[in-house]
Design a protein around this motif. Structure first.
Motif, PDB file in Angstrom:
ATOM      1  N   ASN A   1       2.746   3.793  -8.323  1.00 60.75           N
ATOM      2  CA  ASN A   1       1.841   4.709  -7.626  1.00 60.75           C
ATOM      3  C   ASN A   1       0.539   4.026  -7.240  1.00 60.75           C
ATOM      4  OD1 ASN A   1       1.017   7.056  -6.434  1.00 60.75           O
ATOM      5  ND2 ASN A   1       0.401   8.058  -8.326  1.00 60.75           N
ATOM      6  N   THR A   2       0.665   2.911  -6.521  1.00 60.21           N
ATOM      7  CA  THR A   2      -0.482   2.121  -6.094  1.00 60.21           C
ATOM      8  C   THR A   2      -0.455   1.957  -4.581  1.00 60.21           C
ATOM      9  OG1 THR A   2      -0.520   0.884  -8.170  1.00 60.21           O
ATOM     10  CG2 THR A   2      -1.640  -0.110  -6.284  1.00 60.21           C
ATOM     11  N   TYR A   3      -1.611   2.125  -3.945  1.00 63.16           N
ATOM     12  CA  TYR A   3      -1.721   1.831  -2.521  1.00 63.16           C
ATOM     13  C   TYR A   3      -2.035   0.351  -2.351  1.00 63.16           C
ATOM     14  CZ  TYR A   3      -1.450   6.679  -1.043  1.00 63.16           C
ATOM     15  OH  TYR A   3      -1.002   7.958  -0.783  1.00 63.16           O
ATOM     16  N   THR A   4      -1.347  -0.264  -1.410  1.00 61.27           N
ATOM     17  CA  THR A   4      -1.522  -1.695  -1.136  1.00 61.27           C
ATOM     18  C   THR A   4      -2.238  -1.817   0.208  1.00 61.27           C
ATOM     19  OG1 THR A   4       0.745  -1.714  -0.264  1.00 61.27           O
ATOM     20  CG2 THR A   4       0.426  -2.377  -2.557  1.00 61.27           C
ATOM     21  N   LEU A   5      -1.512  -2.101   1.303  1.00 61.66           N
ATOM     22  CA  LEU A   5      -2.104  -1.917   2.620  1.00 61.66           C
ATOM     23  C   LEU A   5      -2.467  -0.445   2.758  1.00 61.66           C
ATOM     24  CD1 LEU A   5      -0.155  -4.475   2.876  1.00 61.66           C
ATOM     25  CD2 LEU A   5      -0.079  -3.936   5.318  1.00 61.66           C
ATOM     26  N   ASP A   6      -3.384  -0.142   3.667  1.00 59.56           N
ATOM     27  CA  ASP A   6      -3.799   1.250   3.814  1.00 59.56           C
ATOM     28  C   ASP A   6      -2.619   2.147   4.121  1.00 59.56           C
ATOM     29  OD1 ASP A   6      -7.166   1.693   4.558  1.00 59.56           O
ATOM     30  OD2 ASP A   6      -6.317  -0.231   3.998  1.00 59.56           O
ATOM     31  N   ARG A   7      -2.519   3.250   3.388  1.00 58.16           N
ATOM     32  CA  ARG A   7      -1.502   4.286   3.500  1.00 58.16           C
ATOM     33  C   ARG A   7      -0.124   3.857   3.030  1.00 58.16           C
ATOM     34  NH1 ARG A   7      -3.034   7.521   2.323  1.00 58.16           N
ATOM     35  NH2 ARG A   7      -1.753   9.130   3.270  1.00 58.16           N
ATOM     36  N   LEU A   8       0.060   2.626   2.585  1.00 57.17           N
ATOM     37  CA  LEU A   8       1.362   2.167   2.102  1.00 57.17           C
ATOM     38  C   LEU A   8       1.348   2.190   0.582  1.00 57.17           C
ATOM     39  CD1 LEU A   8       4.168   1.037   2.837  1.00 57.17           C
ATOM     40  CD2 LEU A   8       3.181  -1.263   2.660  1.00 57.17           C
ATOM     41  N   ASN A   9       2.045   3.161   0.022  1.00 56.27           N
ATOM     42  CA  ASN A   9       2.072   3.370  -1.417  1.00 56.27           C
ATOM     43  C   ASN A   9       3.364   2.809  -2.007  1.00 56.27           C
ATOM     44  OD1 ASN A   9       2.866   5.270  -3.872  1.00 56.27           O
ATOM     45  ND2 ASN A   9       0.655   5.410  -3.654  1.00 56.27           N
TER      46      ASN A   9
ATOM     47  N   ASP B   1      -5.984  -3.283   6.135  1.00 56.86           N
ATOM     48  CA  ASP B   1      -5.782  -3.640   4.725  1.00 56.86           C
ATOM     49  C   ASP B   1      -7.148  -3.744   4.064  1.00 56.86           C
ATOM     50  OD1 ASP B   1      -4.703  -4.475   2.314  1.00 56.86           O
ATOM     51  OD2 ASP B   1      -4.386  -6.544   2.956  1.00 56.86           O
ATOM     52  N   GLN B   2      -7.794  -2.596   3.868  1.00 53.59           N
ATOM     53  CA  GLN B   2      -9.168  -2.588   3.369  1.00 53.59           C
ATOM     54  C   GLN B   2      -9.285  -3.122   1.946  1.00 53.59           C
ATOM     55  OE1 GLN B   2     -11.837   0.839   4.680  1.00 53.59           O
ATOM     56  NE2 GLN B   2      -9.810   1.818   4.771  1.00 53.59           N
ATOM     57  N   ARG B   3      -8.299  -2.847   1.107  1.00 57.04           N
ATOM     58  CA  ARG B   3      -8.405  -3.224  -0.301  1.00 57.04           C
ATOM     59  C   ARG B   3      -8.271  -4.733  -0.524  1.00 57.04           C
ATOM     60  NH1 ARG B   3      -5.576   1.449  -0.100  1.00 57.04           N
ATOM     61  NH2 ARG B   3      -6.153   3.164  -1.497  1.00 57.04           N
ATOM     62  N   ASN B   4      -7.345  -5.343   0.190  1.00 51.72           N
ATOM     63  CA  ASN B   4      -6.930  -6.695  -0.191  1.00 51.72           C
ATOM     64  C   ASN B   4      -7.132  -7.751   0.887  1.00 51.72           C
ATOM     65  OD1 ASN B   4      -5.758  -5.655  -2.729  1.00 51.72           O
ATOM     66  ND2 ASN B   4      -4.304  -4.670  -1.358  1.00 51.72           N
ATOM     67  N   SER B   5      -7.452  -7.344   2.102  1.00 50.81           N
ATOM     68  CA  SER B   5      -7.757  -8.283   3.193  1.00 50.81           C
ATOM     69  C   SER B   5      -6.707  -9.377   3.350  1.00 50.81           C
ATOM     70  CB  SER B   5      -9.145  -8.908   2.979  1.00 50.81           C
ATOM     71  OG  SER B   5     -10.139  -7.912   2.921  1.00 50.81           O
ATOM     72  N   GLY B   6      -5.447  -9.004   3.242  1.00 52.54           N
ATOM     73  CA  GLY B   6      -4.370  -9.958   3.463  1.00 52.54           C
ATOM     74  C   GLY B   6      -3.913 -10.712   2.237  1.00 52.54           C
ATOM     75  N   SER B   7      -4.500 -10.465   1.085  1.00 57.93           N
ATOM     76  CA  SER B   7      -4.066 -11.132  -0.149  1.00 57.93           C
ATOM     77  C   SER B   7      -2.842 -10.433  -0.723  1.00 57.93           C
ATOM     78  CB  SER B   7      -5.183 -11.127  -1.196  1.00 57.93           C
ATOM     79  OG  SER B   7      -6.297 -11.851  -0.749  1.00 57.93           O
ATOM     80  N   ALA B   8      -1.956 -11.195  -1.319  1.00 59.28           N
ATOM     81  CA  ALA B   8      -0.780 -10.628  -1.978  1.00 59.28           C
ATOM     82  C   ALA B   8      -1.214  -9.954  -3.276  1.00 59.28           C
ATOM     83  CB  ALA B   8       0.251 -11.706  -2.260  1.00 59.28           C
ATOM     84  N   VAL B   9      -0.664  -8.770  -3.542  1.00 59.11           N
ATOM     85  CA  VAL B   9      -1.011  -8.036  -4.758  1.00 59.11           C
ATOM     86  C   VAL B   9       0.264  -7.578  -5.443  1.00 59.11           C
ATOM     87  CG1 VAL B   9      -3.268  -7.278  -3.965  1.00 59.11           C
ATOM     88  CG2 VAL B   9      -1.258  -5.883  -3.444  1.00 59.11           C
TER      89      VAL B   9
ATOM     90  N   VAL C   1       3.155  -7.200  -2.603  1.00 54.25           N
ATOM     91  CA  VAL C   1       3.026  -6.675  -1.243  1.00 54.25           C
ATOM     92  C   VAL C   1       1.848  -7.378  -0.590  1.00 54.25           C
ATOM     93  CG1 VAL C   1       2.697  -4.621   0.176  1.00 54.25           C
ATOM     94  CG2 VAL C   1       3.933  -4.443  -2.000  1.00 54.25           C
ATOM     95  N   GLN C   2       2.027  -7.764   0.677  1.00 53.45           N
ATOM     96  CA  GLN C   2       0.979  -8.519   1.367  1.00 53.45           C
ATOM     97  C   GLN C   2       1.007  -8.228   2.863  1.00 53.45           C
ATOM     98  OE1 GLN C   2       1.465 -12.772   1.089  1.00 53.45           O
ATOM     99  NE2 GLN C   2      -0.637 -13.211   1.725  1.00 53.45           N
ATOM    100  N   GLN C   3      -0.167  -8.050   3.449  1.00 54.14           N
ATOM    101  CA  GLN C   3      -0.286  -7.995   4.897  1.00 54.14           C
ATOM    102  C   GLN C   3      -0.195  -9.424   5.430  1.00 54.14           C
ATOM    103  OE1 GLN C   3      -4.131  -7.887   6.793  1.00 54.14           O
ATOM    104  NE2 GLN C   3      -3.558  -6.064   7.976  1.00 54.14           N
ATOM    105  N   VAL C   4       0.720  -9.656   6.390  1.00 54.02           N
ATOM    106  CA  VAL C   4       0.888 -10.995   6.959  1.00 54.02           C
ATOM    107  C   VAL C   4       0.839 -10.920   8.478  1.00 54.02           C
ATOM    108  CG1 VAL C   4       2.238 -11.842   5.003  1.00 54.02           C
ATOM    109  CG2 VAL C   4       3.415 -10.846   6.977  1.00 54.02           C
TER     110      VAL C   4
ATOM    111  N   GLY D   1       5.121  -8.177  20.004  1.00 57.49           N
ATOM    112  CA  GLY D   1       4.227  -7.071  20.284  1.00 57.49           C
ATOM    113  C   GLY D   1       3.421  -6.579  19.102  1.00 57.49           C
ATOM    114  N   PHE D   2       3.623  -7.171  17.929  1.00 65.21           N
ATOM    115  CA  PHE D   2       2.901  -6.744  16.727  1.00 65.21           C
ATOM    116  C   PHE D   2       2.071  -7.891  16.169  1.00 65.21           C
ATOM    117  CE2 PHE D   2       6.150  -3.604  17.152  1.00 65.21           C
ATOM    118  CZ  PHE D   2       5.607  -2.439  16.642  1.00 65.21           C
ATOM    119  N   ALA D   3       0.928  -7.535  15.575  1.00 70.01           N
ATOM    120  CA  ALA D   3       0.045  -8.534  14.978  1.00 70.01           C
ATOM    121  C   ALA D   3       0.272  -8.702  13.488  1.00 70.01           C
ATOM    122  CB  ALA D   3      -1.418  -8.165  15.225  1.00 70.01           C
ATOM    123  N   ASN D   4       0.823  -7.657  12.830  1.00 71.05           N
ATOM    124  CA  ASN D   4       0.959  -7.683  11.372  1.00 71.05           C
ATOM    125  C   ASN D   4       2.249  -7.028  10.922  1.00 71.05           C
ATOM    126  OD1 ASN D   4      -2.302  -7.046  11.822  1.00 71.05           O
ATOM    127  ND2 ASN D   4      -1.856  -8.689  10.366  1.00 71.05           N
ATOM    128  N   SER D   5       2.665  -7.406   9.734  1.00 68.97           N
ATOM    129  CA  SER D   5       3.728  -6.699   9.024  1.00 68.97           C
ATOM    130  C   SER D   5       3.367  -6.693   7.548  1.00 68.97           C
ATOM    131  CB  SER D   5       5.088  -7.369   9.247  1.00 68.97           C
ATOM    132  OG  SER D   5       5.148  -8.634   8.616  1.00 68.97           O
TER     133      SER D   5
END
Length: 326
Positions: free
Chosen positions: A44-52, A31-39, A63-66, A73-77
């Motif tokens: 037509n906006t990318y949030t987490l990397d590659r998630l448009n 999540d290069q753009r937002n580092s886990g912050s909700a946006v 949308v937020q990386q949590v 088995g997963f670290a993020n969603s």
């Protein structure tokens, strides 16, 4: 078969198995753009990397990386939260969806648009307080072909793995420029009548999901979590292909790179400084450079760029964003 041939076949099979997932950042780790912050999620906006995110209508969501709500088995969603509800009925032209865009060079091995088109399988882990029918579509890069699919969330607030097998499309135009948009996966949140269709068949209608799609925007209490997105050749959803963070980041940096410190030689006199920097990863196309750390930018290509700034050269120890998204 000789021992050498058996070994070669085994190594080849392992390599294919290790690169079977065509989706980048399916585990939502980068999540290069937002580092886990909700946006908020404008069209037509990318949030987490590659998630448009694509949307048209009066409802709204974030949308937020949590890391606190994930399957084993997963670290993020990715958490999608309804922030503005729409309970009055959607307009015919309304739509809300998550999208993953592929370059043509990623998907040409599927041979869609030919008699050799391959069967593919999409799988992912999903969780919501809502239950019922959700939907999406596999779409050609030019938007001319769509395959609508459905899946059911059976239990509220529980991660479930979903699997959708799609027959290869022998029609339509699926060829294109090497680094241009070749295919899209749509995951609908809500759809108006002009953008829903019948599940289970290829068609030319601009359908992003089915007529049975649940309205995610019925309440601001609604949440939707997704991770483990995988898209692979064949009719079976294999175990999710986990990659190292460094591997996933490098793949993401083809489309977006956050440059935390400009690096390169300084060539200037007096109060004017010039710096050239190289990207960590060759970009998909010439990127757009944004930031507040320069007076001018020049010599931009897929490998790097130069900037000029007036002031103390120490001020160059800042960052920029290189965006080459599809």
């Amino acid at each position: 078969m000789s021992k050498a041939a058996e070994l070669a076949a085994l190594i080849g099979g392992q390599q294919a198995q290790g690169n079977r997932n065509l989706i980048i950042n399916g585990a939502m780790t980068v999540d290069q753009r937002n580092s886990g912050s909700a946006v908020s999620a404008p069209h037509n906006t990318y949030t987490l990397d590659r998630l448009n995110v694509y949307q048209s209508g009066d409802a709204a969501y974030s949308v937020q990386q949590v890391s606190d709500v994930v399957p084993d088995g997963f670290a993020n969603s990715a958490k999608i939260a309804c922030t503005t509800a729409d309970t009055n009925g959607f307009g015919a032209n309304d739509y809300y969806m998550l999208t993953h865009n592929f370059e043509y060079n990623q998907t040409r091995s599927l041979e869609f648009g030919t008699s050799n088109a391959k069967q593919v399988t999409l799988s992912f882990y999903v969780r919501s307080n809502l239950t019922g029918t959700f939907s999406g579509a596999l779409e050609s890069g030019d938007g001319g072909r769509h395959y609508v699919f459905e899946y059911t969330i059976n239990s509220a607030n529980t991660f479930e793995r979903k699997s959708i097998t799609i027959p290869g499309d022998t029609s339509g135009t699926w060829t294109g420029t090497f680094n241009a948009k070749g295919m899209k996966i749509r995951l609908a949140l809500a759809l108006g009548a002009n953008y829903d269709g019948t599940a289970g068949t290829w068609g030319t209608d601009e359908s992003y999901g089915s007529t049975n799609q649940t309205n995610f925007f019925s309440s601001t209490s609604n949440v939707f979590y997704i991770t483990g997105l995988q898209f692979e050749i064949g009719g079976v959803a294999t175990a999710f292909e986990h990659r190292s963070y460094g591997d996933e980041l490098a793949r993401c940096q083809r489309y977006l790179e956050t440059i935390h410190r400009l690096r390169g030689g300084v060539d200037g006199a007096g109060s004017t400084q010039r710096v050239g920097t190289l990207f960590q990863t060759t970009k998909r196309a010439q990127p757009t450079i944004t930031g507040t750390i320069y007076d001018s930018v020049s010599n931009v290509d897929v490998n790097g760029f130069s900037i000029q700034r007036s002031g103390n050269p120490a001020d160059m120890n800042a960052g920029a964003l290189a965006d080459a998204e599809l």
